[in-house]
Motif scaffolding. Structure first.
Motif, PDB file in Angstrom:
ATOM      1  N   ASP A 279     -17.112  79.162 -14.748  1.00 57.29           N
ATOM      2  CA  ASP A 279     -18.323  78.418 -15.358  1.00 57.29           C
ATOM      3  C   ASP A 279     -17.953  77.698 -16.722  1.00 57.29           C
ATOM      4  O   ASP A 279     -18.476  76.701 -16.812  1.00 57.29           O
ATOM      5  N   TYR A 280     -16.890  78.209 -17.660  1.00 56.20           N
ATOM      6  CA  TYR A 280     -16.840  77.737 -19.032  1.00 56.20           C
ATOM      7  C   TYR A 280     -15.503  76.655 -18.549  1.00 56.20           C
ATOM      8  O   TYR A 280     -15.080  76.217 -19.778  1.00 56.20           O
ATOM      9  N   ILE A 281     -14.734  76.755 -17.559  1.00 51.18           N
ATOM     10  CA  ILE A 281     -13.716  75.816 -17.376  1.00 51.18           C
ATOM     11  C   ILE A 281     -14.169  74.573 -16.455  1.00 51.18           C
ATOM     12  O   ILE A 281     -14.601  73.562 -16.740  1.00 51.18           O
ATOM     13  N   ASN A 282     -13.757  74.833 -15.155  1.00 50.76           N
ATOM     14  CA  ASN A 282     -14.194  73.937 -14.243  1.00 50.76           C
ATOM     15  C   ASN A 282     -15.589  73.762 -14.027  1.00 50.76           C
ATOM     16  O   ASN A 282     -16.007  72.478 -14.109  1.00 50.76           O
ATOM     17  N   GLY A 283     -16.452  74.736 -14.256  1.00 53.71           N
ATOM     18  CA  GLY A 283     -18.043  74.328 -14.419  1.00 53.71           C
ATOM     19  C   GLY A 283     -18.451  73.527 -15.593  1.00 53.71           C
ATOM     20  O   GLY A 283     -19.209  72.788 -15.690  1.00 53.71           O
ATOM     21  N   TYR A 284     -17.635  73.858 -16.765  1.00 50.92           N
ATOM     22  CA  TYR A 284     -17.844  73.102 -18.019  1.00 50.92           C
ATOM     23  C   TYR A 284     -17.797  71.424 -17.849  1.00 50.92           C
ATOM     24  O   TYR A 284     -18.295  70.729 -18.128  1.00 50.92           O
ATOM     25  N   ILE A 285     -16.254  71.324 -17.371  1.00 49.88           N
ATOM     26  CA  ILE A 285     -15.982  69.939 -16.924  1.00 49.88           C
ATOM     27  C   ILE A 285     -17.040  69.333 -16.042  1.00 49.88           C
ATOM     28  O   ILE A 285     -17.362  68.167 -16.309  1.00 49.88           O
ATOM     29  N   ALA A 286     -17.528  69.947 -14.882  1.00 52.60           N
ATOM     30  CA  ALA A 286     -18.578  69.336 -14.090  1.00 52.60           C
ATOM     31  C   ALA A 286     -19.714  69.165 -14.735  1.00 52.60           C
ATOM     32  O   ALA A 286     -20.364  68.139 -14.500  1.00 52.60           O
ATOM     33  N   LYS A 287     -20.237  70.182 -15.748  1.00 47.12           N
ATOM     34  CA  LYS A 287     -21.382  69.926 -16.475  1.00 47.12           C
ATOM     35  C   LYS A 287     -21.133  68.703 -17.323  1.00 47.12           C
ATOM     36  O   LYS A 287     -22.045  67.744 -17.616  1.00 47.12           O
ATOM     37  N   LEU A 288     -20.302  68.555 -18.027  1.00 48.72           N
ATOM     38  CA  LEU A 288     -19.802  67.458 -19.064  1.00 48.72           C
ATOM     39  C   LEU A 288     -19.911  66.074 -18.152  1.00 48.72           C
ATOM     40  O   LEU A 288     -20.428  65.171 -18.668  1.00 48.72           O
ATOM     41  N   GLY A 289     -19.501  65.962 -17.113  1.00 49.93           N
ATOM     42  CA  GLY A 289     -19.635  64.976 -16.289  1.00 49.93           C
ATOM     43  C   GLY A 289     -21.047  64.403 -15.902  1.00 49.93           C
ATOM     44  O   GLY A 289     -21.230  63.271 -15.959  1.00 49.93           O
ATOM     45  N   ARG A 290     -21.675  65.419 -15.276  1.00 51.61           N
ATOM     46  CA  ARG A 290     -23.019  65.229 -14.919  1.00 51.61           C
ATOM     47  C   ARG A 290     -23.942  64.678 -16.243  1.00 51.61           C
ATOM     48  O   ARG A 290     -24.816  63.906 -15.964  1.00 51.61           O
ATOM     49  N   GLU A 291     -23.579  65.258 -17.322  1.00 51.47           N
ATOM     50  CA  GLU A 291     -24.427  64.973 -18.509  1.00 51.47           C
ATOM     51  C   GLU A 291     -24.141  63.307 -18.972  1.00 51.47           C
ATOM     52  O   GLU A 291     -24.968  62.791 -19.674  1.00 51.47           O
ATOM     53  N   HIS A 292     -23.137  62.946 -18.139  1.00 50.09           N
ATOM     54  CA  HIS A 292     -22.748  61.264 -18.792  1.00 50.09           C
ATOM     55  C   HIS A 292     -22.630  60.668 -17.315  1.00 50.09           C
ATOM     56  O   HIS A 292     -21.766  59.710 -17.340  1.00 50.09           O
TER      57      HIS A 292
END
Length: 317
Positions: A279-292
């Motif tokens: 969640d802190y690796i691939n999940g973080y990248i996914a979250k970063l993308g959705r936020e933008h």
């Protein structure tokens, strides 16, 4: 400088032992895992090997947070992302306004937690392309030849101040090969996007890095994940310290040449029945993308796949 290591695991031991043995500085270890603390006390130190050879006992001082009375100049923090908030809370009485906090943990999420206890100009973030295995309590194995690998580090304020220069000097003496940058997020994300390929795929298929890169489609898989990662970072305004191609080449080199026999840290957690940091690796990248306004579909899918693999462990007992 005097260092306090918070988290006497694989990387905490590696940084601490090398600082103590090579740089000749004072190092104290603080840990909350009772079997580890008690084993080190019982045997009089931590057993350290390199590439499964020359296993020897390194005398160290280790403490639970509540019993530690030292006042180090700098903290080095290596705790699993899921445990960090609780560990920092236990260590909070040990912190003061003059201390530096350095962390090169896997994934993202730790900096926000560290900022609750340290001023921005006292925080140094880093990455470490260094493979290490914790065999068990009080027993660590450094993977790779002495002096191999490198690390990047940057101050949260992106200033190259006297404090980061002092840490850099000690890390150089310890043979950790530090490189100081003035790009905080770009530095940290370089390791996240690397781990989002190698750590995750090796874990799902229970592979060493060398076995992964042997697959003819490994480079194509790495490229797909890297492109999503870089697209998300660009939309978030993060300037990476390396190009997409350089990161893809790094995956190939480290897997094929640097550490082909190494199981990444995520696999080490997975194989021992512990939660992973996906969640802190691939999940973080996914979250970063959705936020933008960008959907990282492959990273989102892989995050679910790892959690599915975690759930399936209960059926293999």
């Amino acid at each position: 400088m005097h260092y306090g290591i918070i988290g006497a695991g694989a990387m905490g031991y590696r940084f601490g032992v090398l600082l103590q043995e090579n740089a000749g500085v004072k190092v104290d270890f603080i840990d909350t895992w009772q079997p580890n603390v008690e084993k080190v006390r019982e045997q009089g130190g931590v057993y350290a090997a390199r590439n499964h050879e020359n296993r020897h006992l390194v005398p160290i001082d280790i403490f639970y947070p509540e019993e530690y009375k030292g006042q180090p100049d700098a903290w080095i923090i290596f705790v699993k992302q899921m445990q960090l908030a609780d560990v920092l809370k236990r260590c909070a009485p040990l912190f003061n306004d003059q201390q530096i906090a350095f962390s090169a943990m896997n994934g993202m999420g730790h900096i926000d937690k560290i900022r609750q206890y340290f001023a921005d100009d006292k925080i140094i973030g880093g990455t470490a392309m260094i493979a290490t295995v914790l065999n068990g309590p009080g027993d660590v194995d450094f993977i790779g030849e002495a002096g191999a690998g490198e690390m990047h580090m940057a101050n949260y304020t992106e200033e190259i101040n006297p404090q980061i220069k002092a840490v850099e000097a000690d890390f150089k003496a310890a043979n950790l090969n530090p490189i100081v940058t003035d790009n905080f997020m770009g530095t940290l994300m370089a390791k996240v996007v690397f781990n989002a390929v190698v750590n995750t795929l090796c874990t799902m298929f229970e592979l060493t890095m060398g076995q992964f890169i042997e697959y003819p489609g490994a480079k194509e898989m790495a490229t797909q994940l890297m492109n999503e990662s870089y697209d998300a970072c660009e939309r978030a305004g993060i300037q990476m310290i390396s190009t997409r191609q350089e990161e893809i080449d790094s995956v190939d080199y480290v897997s094929r040449i640097g550490n082909p026999l190494h199981y990444p840290s995520m696999y080490q957690d997975f194989s021992k029945g512990r939660p992973t940091e996906v969640d802190y690796i691939n999940g973080y990248i996914a979250k970063l993308g959705r936020e933008h306004d960008y959907v990282c579909r492959t990273h989102e899918f892989i995050t679910h796949e790892v959690h599915l693999a975690e759930m399936m462990r209960k059926y293999k007992k």
